[in-house]
Design a protein around this motif. Structure first.
Motif, PDB file in Angstrom:
ATOM      1  N   ALA B 483       0.979  -1.153  -0.033  1.00  0.00           N
ATOM      2  CA  ALA B 483       0.095  -0.052  -0.178  1.00  0.00           C
ATOM      3  C   ALA B 483       0.693   1.156  -0.088  1.00  0.00           C
ATOM      4  O   ALA B 483       0.643   2.144  -0.640  1.00  0.00           O
ATOM      5  CB  ALA B 483      -0.931   0.031   1.308  1.00  0.00           C
ATOM      6  N   ASN B 484       2.031   1.266   0.857  1.00  0.00           N
ATOM      7  CA  ASN B 484       2.793   2.323   0.762  1.00  0.00           C
ATOM      8  C   ASN B 484       3.618   2.615  -0.354  1.00  0.00           C
ATOM      9  O   ASN B 484       3.735   3.645  -0.929  1.00  0.00           O
ATOM     10  CB  ASN B 484       3.724   2.113   1.857  1.00  0.00           C
ATOM     11  CG  ASN B 484       4.676   3.269   2.406  1.00  0.00           C
ATOM     12  OD1 ASN B 484       4.080   4.392   2.452  1.00  0.00           O
ATOM     13  ND2 ASN B 484       6.056   2.974   2.389  1.00  0.00           N
ATOM     14  N   SER B 485       3.909   1.393  -1.075  1.00  0.00           N
ATOM     15  CA  SER B 485       4.555   1.420  -2.150  1.00  0.00           C
ATOM     16  C   SER B 485       3.593   2.051  -3.450  1.00  0.00           C
ATOM     17  O   SER B 485       4.038   3.081  -4.062  1.00  0.00           O
ATOM     18  CB  SER B 485       5.052   0.304  -2.419  1.00  0.00           C
ATOM     19  OG  SER B 485       5.494   0.102  -3.922  1.00  0.00           O
ATOM     20  N   ILE B 486       2.276   1.865  -3.346  1.00  0.00           N
ATOM     21  CA  ILE B 486       1.556   2.274  -4.448  1.00  0.00           C
ATOM     22  C   ILE B 486       1.358   3.739  -4.241  1.00  0.00           C
ATOM     23  O   ILE B 486       1.091   4.424  -5.158  1.00  0.00           O
ATOM     24  CB  ILE B 486       0.206   1.195  -4.605  1.00  0.00           C
ATOM     25  CG1 ILE B 486       0.518  -0.062  -4.958  1.00  0.00           C
ATOM     26  CG2 ILE B 486      -1.011   2.175  -5.033  1.00  0.00           C
ATOM     27  CD1 ILE B 486      -0.529  -0.953  -4.604  1.00  0.00           C
ATOM     28  N   VAL B 487       1.070   4.012  -3.054  1.00  0.00           N
ATOM     29  CA  VAL B 487       0.648   5.564  -2.917  1.00  0.00           C
ATOM     30  C   VAL B 487       1.775   6.399  -3.141  1.00  0.00           C
ATOM     31  O   VAL B 487       1.713   7.610  -3.756  1.00  0.00           O
ATOM     32  CB  VAL B 487       0.193   5.715  -1.444  1.00  0.00           C
ATOM     33  CG1 VAL B 487       0.078   7.314  -0.934  1.00  0.00           C
ATOM     34  CG2 VAL B 487      -0.944   4.874  -1.015  1.00  0.00           C
ATOM     35  N   ASN B 488       3.008   5.975  -2.531  1.00  0.00           N
ATOM     36  CA  ASN B 488       4.587   6.351  -3.105  1.00  0.00           C
ATOM     37  C   ASN B 488       4.460   6.692  -4.576  1.00  0.00           C
ATOM     38  O   ASN B 488       4.665   7.901  -5.181  1.00  0.00           O
ATOM     39  CB  ASN B 488       5.660   5.869  -2.550  1.00  0.00           C
ATOM     40  CG  ASN B 488       5.557   6.032  -1.194  1.00  0.00           C
ATOM     41  OD1 ASN B 488       5.016   7.066  -0.578  1.00  0.00           O
ATOM     42  ND2 ASN B 488       6.535   5.240  -0.497  1.00  0.00           N
ATOM     43  N   ARG B 489       4.064   5.600  -5.415  1.00  0.00           N
ATOM     44  CA  ARG B 489       4.232   5.970  -6.882  1.00  0.00           C
ATOM     45  C   ARG B 489       3.259   6.677  -7.703  1.00  0.00           C
ATOM     46  O   ARG B 489       3.473   7.305  -8.537  1.00  0.00           O
ATOM     47  CB  ARG B 489       4.140   4.261  -7.425  1.00  0.00           C
ATOM     48  CG  ARG B 489       5.119   3.480  -7.137  1.00  0.00           C
ATOM     49  CD  ARG B 489       5.288   2.366  -8.526  1.00  0.00           C
ATOM     50  NE  ARG B 489       4.085   1.426  -8.172  1.00  0.00           N
ATOM     51  CZ  ARG B 489       4.049   0.363  -7.497  1.00  0.00           C
ATOM     52  NH1 ARG B 489       5.277   0.237  -6.680  1.00  0.00           N
ATOM     53  NH2 ARG B 489       2.980  -0.321  -7.477  1.00  0.00           N
ATOM     54  N   HIS B 490       2.240   6.893  -6.713  1.00  0.00           N
ATOM     55  CA  HIS B 490       1.055   7.978  -7.119  1.00  0.00           C
ATOM     56  C   HIS B 490       1.512   9.464  -6.774  1.00  0.00           C
ATOM     57  O   HIS B 490       0.681  10.266  -7.001  1.00  0.00           O
ATOM     58  CB  HIS B 490      -0.244   7.557  -6.606  1.00  0.00           C
ATOM     59  CG  HIS B 490      -0.878   6.385  -7.499  1.00  0.00           C
ATOM     60  ND1 HIS B 490      -0.664   5.414  -7.354  1.00  0.00           N
ATOM     61  CD2 HIS B 490      -1.653   6.441  -8.404  1.00  0.00           C
ATOM     62  CE1 HIS B 490      -1.341   4.362  -8.127  1.00  0.00           C
ATOM     63  NE2 HIS B 490      -2.421   5.477  -8.881  1.00  0.00           N
TER      64      HIS B 490
END
Lengths: 385, 659
Positions: B483-490
Motif C-alpha cells: 500500500a505504501n509503495s503504491i501511494v508513493n508511486r502515485h
C-alpha cells in the motif's frame, strides 16, 4: 709377533722420549705406535730426539698422534705418552704415508694417502690403521676416501687435544704433522680381531636429514635440528648436552648397528647443529643417548664379542671417544680396566681418547662390516702373536 | 752414576769417563758432572743441548767454589782444588743424586701443574656449564612466564569474546554431553548454563534436528575415511527454548582431539537464524507469487485481447443504433460487464507485475464505496463513508488504489474482531512548502480510514510499512508495505496514527487535479466528440479479430485503414506510403507480437524513416512501462486494451489536435 708397551708422564720431552725408546728397544721394534697428550707442544723435536736415542736406531716406523690423554697397560692419564713396539721378525711388511690438507678435502686427501701407502707396501694389505687431524678433518670423508682404496677392514682415529679443539698432531717418523691424514698398512702375519661398540640407544622417531653442508646440519624432517632433537628428548637441547646426545645414523639394514654423530656446536639462532663428522642429506637419523652404565657395559660386551672365538690377544689398541671419557668423569680408567680384566693385565695395551673413531663391526658370523666413522664409540683391536 | 761423570780432559780423575765430544744422551738423560779444562770449553761443548740441562761443570783451581750457571737453574760451575781432584767422583756423587732428586721434583711439579690446570679447566668448564644451565633455566622460566602470561591474556580475551558473543559457544564431551556453554544461550533460549551442563545435546533438538545431526556426523565420518582433512560440519536445526518456543540455529561444529589424536569431544558455535529462516520462507512465498503472477499476467493479456473485441464491437453496435432502440440498454449493460471484466484483468496484471500505475481520471468516491462494500460485505464491521461531492478528481490507477484501500480496510476488520464501525472521510487540501509533510506543493485529496480497534503499539508502529512485518500469525507482512509503495508511486504519502486500545487512523494524501471529476470530463468530452479529421491509419496487431474490429471502428470514425500482422510489415507499409507521398496519419501498434517484431522495435524503425510519425502503442499488458511512459519510447499516445470506440475516437481526435 712381539709387542711391548711403555708409557711415561715425564714432562721433560727428551727424557720422556728416551724413556719410551729405551723401554721398547729390547724388542727391536719395526713399528712404534705412539700416542701422546698435547703436553710436548713445541718440544716434540726433543721428544723424538730422546725416542730415537732411546731406541738407538731410526730404522723404525714411528706412527701416532695426539689425543685427550693416554691409555697404557700401567698408566691411564690425562697427560703423558704411551707407545706400542711391534716386531715381527721380518714376517710382516709395513708401509706408511702421510698427506696434508685433509681439512680442505678430507675424502680426496685420504684417498691419496691410502694409495701412497698401498703403493709402498707392494702387496696385499692385511691390516690398516688410519689417523687424521681431528680438528680439521671430516671423519666421514676420511673413511670414505680410504675405502675407495682399501678393501680390508681398518681401524683408526681422529687426533685431538685436551678438549680445547684448537690443535692436534699426527706423528710420522719423527715429524709432527698438522692438518694431515696418515695411514699405516701391514701385510703378512698380523693376526687381529676388532669391533666397535658404543652402548648408545636410539630413542624417538626417525628423521631424515634434508639439508646439510659439511658437518653442519640445518634441517631434519622439515624442522631445525635443534627443534627435532628437542622434540625427541622432550626438553630444550642446550649446549650442556654436548657429548651426551648423539644422532644415530643408519649404517646398514641392521637396526643393531648404527654410527653416532655427536653434537659439536649448536647455533641457537638458526637451530642448526655442527657434528663431529658430516651426515649426508637423505640420511635417516634418530636421537640416541647412553648413561654411564651403558657406556661401560658396552665395552665389557664388546671385549666379550672379540674373545668369544678364542682369539688369544698379545696386545690391544683402544680408541675411545673423548666424550665417553668426559661422560664417565675420569681418565677412562674404567673402560681400560674392563678390557684389561678380559684380556689380562700384563698384555701390552695402548690407546687414547679421540675426537672420532674408525672401525668395523664384528658381525655374528665373525665377518666384518665395512669400516665406519663413529662418534662416542669405543673401537677395540686385539693383536695376536 | 759413573757414566755421568764425564771429562773433556785426557787426564780424567778416577771415575770420570774421558770423551772428546758430547752427545745428548750423555747430558740430557741424567744429571752429569763434566770435567773440563776451562768453563769456556765446557760451555761450548754444552751449547747445542739447550737450556734444560741438569749438571755440574767441574774445573780445577786453587780453592773450592760453587757458582750458578746462567743457562739453566740446575746447572752449576764447581771449582775443585787440585788436591781434591782424585776425590772428585766421591765429592760430586752426592750432588748429582741431589740434582736428580730436584729434576724429579721438578717433573712432579710440572705434572701437578698440568693436573691442576686440567682440574681448573674442568672446574671452569663445569662452572660454565652450570652457568649455562642456570641461564637456560632462567630463560626457560622467563619464557614460561611470558607464555603463561600470553596464555592468560589469550584465555581472558577468548573468554570475553565467548561470553559476550551473540552466538552460542559450546563444548561437548565424546558422549555428546555439554561441558561448556556460553551465556548467549541464556539470552537465546532462556536456559542458564548450569541447567544445560551435563545434558545430552539431543535434549535441545526436535526429532528432525536429531536426525539432521546424526546424518551430519555420519557424513563426516565417511569423509574422514576418504581424507585426512578434518572439516567442520554445519547444519540448521530448531532449538528448544525454556518457554517452550523454538528458535532456528545454524550449528558449526568441529571435533576436539587429544594430542595423540583421540576423539575427546566436539566444540562449536550456534547462531540464531530464526529471522533468516522466516525471510527464506517469505522469499519462497514471493517466488511462488511471482510464478503465479507470470501465469496471471499471461491470462490477463489474452483476456484483454478478447475483451478488446467484445467491448469494441459492443461500443460500435451502440453507435449504429438509434438512441431509443430497445437493444441500447442491454448493450450498455453488456459494455459495463465487459468493463468490469477488463478491470479484473487489469487487477490481475497489477498483481502480476506491480510497476508503474496506469493513471486515468478516477472518482475516488466511487472507488472507496465500491471497495469498502466489497471487503466489508458479510463482516460485522460497518462502513461510515463521508465524502463530499466537491472532492477533487485524481489521476490514478484504479486497480492499484483499490488494492490499497482493500489492504487498509482488511487491517481495520482484523483490528476489530468483535465488530465496529470503519469511518472513511475525505476532503481537499492544498500543500505548500511550509507544510510538515514531505510532499511537493499542490492540490491533494486527504482520505482517512479510522477504526476503533485494538490499535498498534508504539514499538510496532515504526515497522508496519516494513516488508514482511506482521503481528498476525497468518499475515504475509506485505499488505501495508505494498500500500505504501503504491501511494508513493502515485506521488502521494500514507501516514498512520494510533492509540493502543482506542484505534488506528490511516491517512492517504493523493495529488488531485484541483477540479471535480464532472467538470474535468465535460471539458474533454466536448472536445473529443467534435473532431474526427479523417486520414489514413495503419493498424498493426497479430490478432485477426482485433484487426477486423479496429478496421470497422476506424472506418466508422471516418478513417482509411490499412492493417498488418507484425513490425516488419508495418515498417514496409509505412515506407511505401511515405515514398508515395501519402504517409499514414497515425500507426496503432500492438506492443507484443509473438514470433515477430513488436511495437517497440518497429516504432524505432518508423521514427527513423519519419521522425514526425504519430505512433500509438496498444497493449493487453496495460501496466507495461512502455504504456505508462509511452513518450519516452517515441510514441505519441497509448491505449490500453480493451477500449471502446469512443475512447479510440477521443484518442485520435486529441492526437490530431496537438499542434
Amino acid at each position: 709377533m712381539i709387542y711391548t708397551s711403555a708409557s711415561t708422564s715425564q714432562t721433560d720431552a727428551y727424557r720422556a722420549g728416551s724413556e719410551i725408546g729405551e723401554a721398547l728397544k729390547h724388542i727391536s721394534p719395526e713399528v712404534v705406535l705412539l700416542f701422546t697428550s698435547i703436553t710436548f707442544e713445541r718440544e716434540y723435536g726433543d721428544f723424538f730426539a730422546g725416542l730415537y736415542d732411546g731406541l738407538e736406531t731410526k730404522n723404525v716406523i714411528v706412527f701416532g698422534g695426539t689425543g685427550d690423554g693416554i691409555y697404557e697397560t700401567s698408566l691411564t692419564a690425562h697427560y703423558g705418552v704411551c707407545a706400542l713396539g711391534v716386531a715381527s721378525g721380518g714376517q710382516t711388511r709395513w708401509s706408511a704415508a702421510v698427506v696434508t690438507g685433509v681439512g680442505a678435502d678430507s675424502s680426496g686427501t685420504a684417498r691419496q694417502c691410502a694409495a701412497a701407502a698401498l703403493e709402498r707396501i707392494g702387496g696385499t694389505v692385511d691390516w690398516g690403521f688410519v689417523l687424521a687431524d681431528g680438528v680439521t678433518a671430516d671423519g666421514t670423508g676420511v673413511v670414505s676416501g680410504v675405502q675407495d682404496i682399501l678393501t680390508v677392514p681398518f681401524i683408526g682415529a681422529m687426533t685431538g687435544d685436551d678438549r680445547k679443539f684448537t690443535r692436534s698432531r699426527i706423528f710420522y717418523n719423527g715429524r709432527e704433522i698438522e692438518d694431515g691424514v696418515a695411514i699405516l698398512l701391514a701385510s703378512g702375519n698380523i693376526p687381529f680381531i676388532t669391533h666397535s661398540t658404543s652402548g648408545f640407544t636410539a630413542i624417538g622417531t626417525t628423521g631424515k636429514v634434508e639439508a646439510s653442508q659439511g658437518k653442519t646440519i640445518s634441517r631434519i624432517s622439515s624442522q631445525t635440528p635443534l627443534a627435532f632433537i628437542s622434540e625427541q628428548i622432550g626438553t630444550p637441547f642446550g649446549e650442556t648436552d654436548h657429548g651426551i646426545l648423539a644422532l644415530a645414523t643408519s649404517c646398514d639394514s641392521s637396526e643393531k648397528n648404527f654410527c653416532l654423530r655427536a653434537t659439536f656446536r649448536i647455533n641457537t639462532l638458526s637451530g642448526a647443529i655442527t657434528t663431529f663428522g658430516s651426515i649426508a642429506e637423505r640420511t635417516t637419523v634418530r636421537v640416541s643417548c647412553a648413561n654411564r652404565e651403558q657406556l661401560l657395559n658396552a665395552v665389557s660386551t664388546g671385549i666379550k664379542t672379540l674373545t668369544r672365538s678364542g682369539f688369544t690377544p698379545a696386545a690391544a689398541i683402544i680408541i675411545s671417544c673423548a666424550g665417553r671419557k668426559w661422560q664417565l668423569g675420569n681418565c677412562g680408567e674404567e673402560e681400560v680396566q674392563a678390557i684389561k680384566n678380559a684380556i689380562g693385565s700384563q698384555i701390552p695395551l695402548i690407546g687414547f681418547p679421540s675426537f672420532g673413531e674408525i672401525g668395523p663391526y664384528l658381525m655374528d658370523d665373525d665377518t666384518y662390516s665395512k669400516s665406519y666413522f663413529h662418534n662416542a664409540t669405543c673401537v677395540i683391536c686385539l693383536l695376536g702373536a | 752414576v759413573n757414566y755421568r761423570l764425564l771429562s773433556l780432559t785426557e787426564n780424567a780423575p778416577h771415575g770420570f769417563q774421558y770423551i772428546s765430544t758430547l752427545d745428548q744422551k750423555d747430558v740430557r738423560r741424567w744429571p752429569f758432572a763434566l770435567l773440563a779444562s776451562t768453563r769456556e770449553v765446557a760451555d761450548t761443548a754444552l751449547e747445542p743441548f739447550g737450556a734444560s740441562l741438569a749438571g755440574i761443570i767441574v774445573t780445577l783451581g786453587s780453592e773450592h767454589a760453587w757458582q750458578s750457571h746462567s743457562l739453566s737453574p740446575q746447572l752449576f760451575y764447581c771449582t775443585l782444588p787440585y788436591n781434591l781432584k782424585e776425590h772428585a767422583a766421591h765429592l760430586l756423587r752426592a750432588h748429582l743424586e741431589l740434582l736428580e732428586t730436584c729434576k724429579q721434583a721438578e717433573n712432579r711439579i710440572k705434572q701437578q701443574q698440568q693436573d691442576l690446570a686440567r682440574a681448573y679447566e674442568e672446574s671452569n668448564r663445569t662452572k660454565q656449564e652450570f652457568i649455562q644451565i642456570k641461564r637456560s633455566l632462567v630463560e626457560e622460566l622467563s619464557e614460561r612466564r611470558l607464555v603463561e602470561e600470553a596464555l592468560r591474556k589469550s584465555e581472558t580475551h577468548y573468554r570475553l569474546l565467548t561470553e559476550n558473543a551473540t552466538d552460542v559457544v559450546w563444548k561437548l564431551d565424546n558422549e555428546f554431553r555439554f561441558t561448556y556453554i556460553s551465556p548467549a544461550d541464556e539470552r537465546l533460549r532462556g536456559y542458564r548454563a548450569e541447567e544445560v551442563l551435563g545434558h545430552h545435546v539431543f535434549e535441545i533438538f526436535d526429532e528432525e534436528g536429531i536426525t539432521v545431526l546424526k546424518n551430519a556426523i555420519r557424513q563426516r565420518q565417511e569423509e574422514e575415511q576418504c581424507s585426512s582433512i578434518k572439516r567442520s560440519i554445519s547444519f540448521e536445526v530448531r532449538h528448544r527454548c525454556k518457554d517452550g518456543s523454538w528458535v532456528w540455529g545454524e550449528v558449526n561444529s568441529i571435533q576436539d582431539r587429544s594430542d595423540d589424536g583421540r576423539l575427546i569431544g566436539y566444540h562449536g558455535i550456534s547462531r540464531e537464524i530464526t529471522e533468516r529462516k522466516k525471510h527464506e520462507q517469505e522469499q519462497l512465498k514471493i517466488d511462488k507469487l511471482e510464478s503465479l503472477g507470470v501465469l496471471a499476467g499471461g491470462i490477463a493479456h489474452d483476456f484483454n485481447n478478447i475483451l478488446t473485441g467484445v467491448m469494441g464491437y459492443i461500443s460500435f453496435a451502440q453507435k449504429l443504433i438509434e438512441p431509443k432502440h430497445l437493444s441500447l440498454k442491454p448493450l450498455s449493460e453488456a459494455e459495463k460487464a465487459s468493463a468490469r471484466a477488463a478491470e479484473l484483468a487489469h487487477q490481475l496484471l497489477t498483481f502480476a507485475r506491480g510497476g508503474e500505475p496506469i493513471k486515468k481520471i478516477v472518482s475516488l468516491r466511487d472507488l472507496v464505496y465500491e471497495t469498502a462494500s466489497l471487503v466489508l460485505h458479510g463482516s460485522n464491521v460497518k462502513e461510515n463513508i463521508t465524502i463530499p461531492d466537491s472532492l477533487h478528481a485524481i489521476k490514478a490507477d484504479e486497480g492499484q488504489l483499490s488494492q490499497v484501500f482493500h489492504n487498509i480496510i482488511i487491517n481495520a476488520t482484523h483490528a476489530m474482531p468483535d465488530g465496529g464501525t470503519l469511518s472513511i472521510t475525505a476532503h481537499n487540501e492544498i500543500h505548500s512548502n511550509s507544510t510538515t509533510l514531505e510532499l511537493p506543493p499542490g492540490p491533494y485529496v486527504n482520505l482517512a480510514f479510522s477504526d476503533h480497534g485494538c490499535g498498534i503499539s508504539e514499538e510496532n508502529i515504526k515497522k508496519i510499512f516494513d516488508p514482511y512485518f506482521s503481528t498476525k500469525s497468518t499475515g504475509s507482512g506485505l499488505g501495508l508495505a505494498s500500500a505504501n509503495s503504491i501511494v508513493n508511486r502515485h506521488g502521494g504519502l500514507i501516514s498512520v496514527s494510533s492509540v493502543e486500545g482506542c484505534g488506528t487512523t490511516f491517512t492517504l494524501h493523493l495529488p488531485s487535479l484541483g477540479v471535480t471529476q464532472s467538470n474535468y470530463q465535460m471539458d474533454n468530452v466536448v472536445q473529443a466528440e467534435s473532431d474526427h479529421t479523417g486520414g489514413s491509419i495503419l493498424v498493426m496487431d497479430d490478432e485477426d479479430m482485433i484487426r477486423e474490429m479496429i478496421t470497422e471502428m476506424l472506418k466508422y470514425l471516418g478513417y482509411q485503414v490499412t492493417t498488418c500482422r507484425n513490425g516488419e510489415e508495418a515498417i514496409a507499409l509505412y515506407r511505401e506510403a511515405l515514398e508515395a507521398g501519402e504517409p499514414f496519419a497515425a500507426v496503432i501498434m500492438d506492443l507484443t507480437i509473438p514470433g515477430g517484431m513488436g511495437g517497440k522495435d518497429a516504432a524505432g524503425h518508423i521514427l527513423a524513416l519519419d521522425p514526425t510519425a504519430q505512433l500509438i502503442v496498444s497493449s493487453g499488458y496495460s501496466n507495461d512501462p512502455i504504456v505508462s511512459d509511452f513518450s519516452s519510447y517515441g510514441f505519441a499516445a497509448a491505449v490500453a486494451k480493451p477500449y471502446r470506440i469512443s475512447e479510440l475516437g477521443q484518442l485520435l481526435s486529441s492526437l490530431f489536435l496537438i499542434p
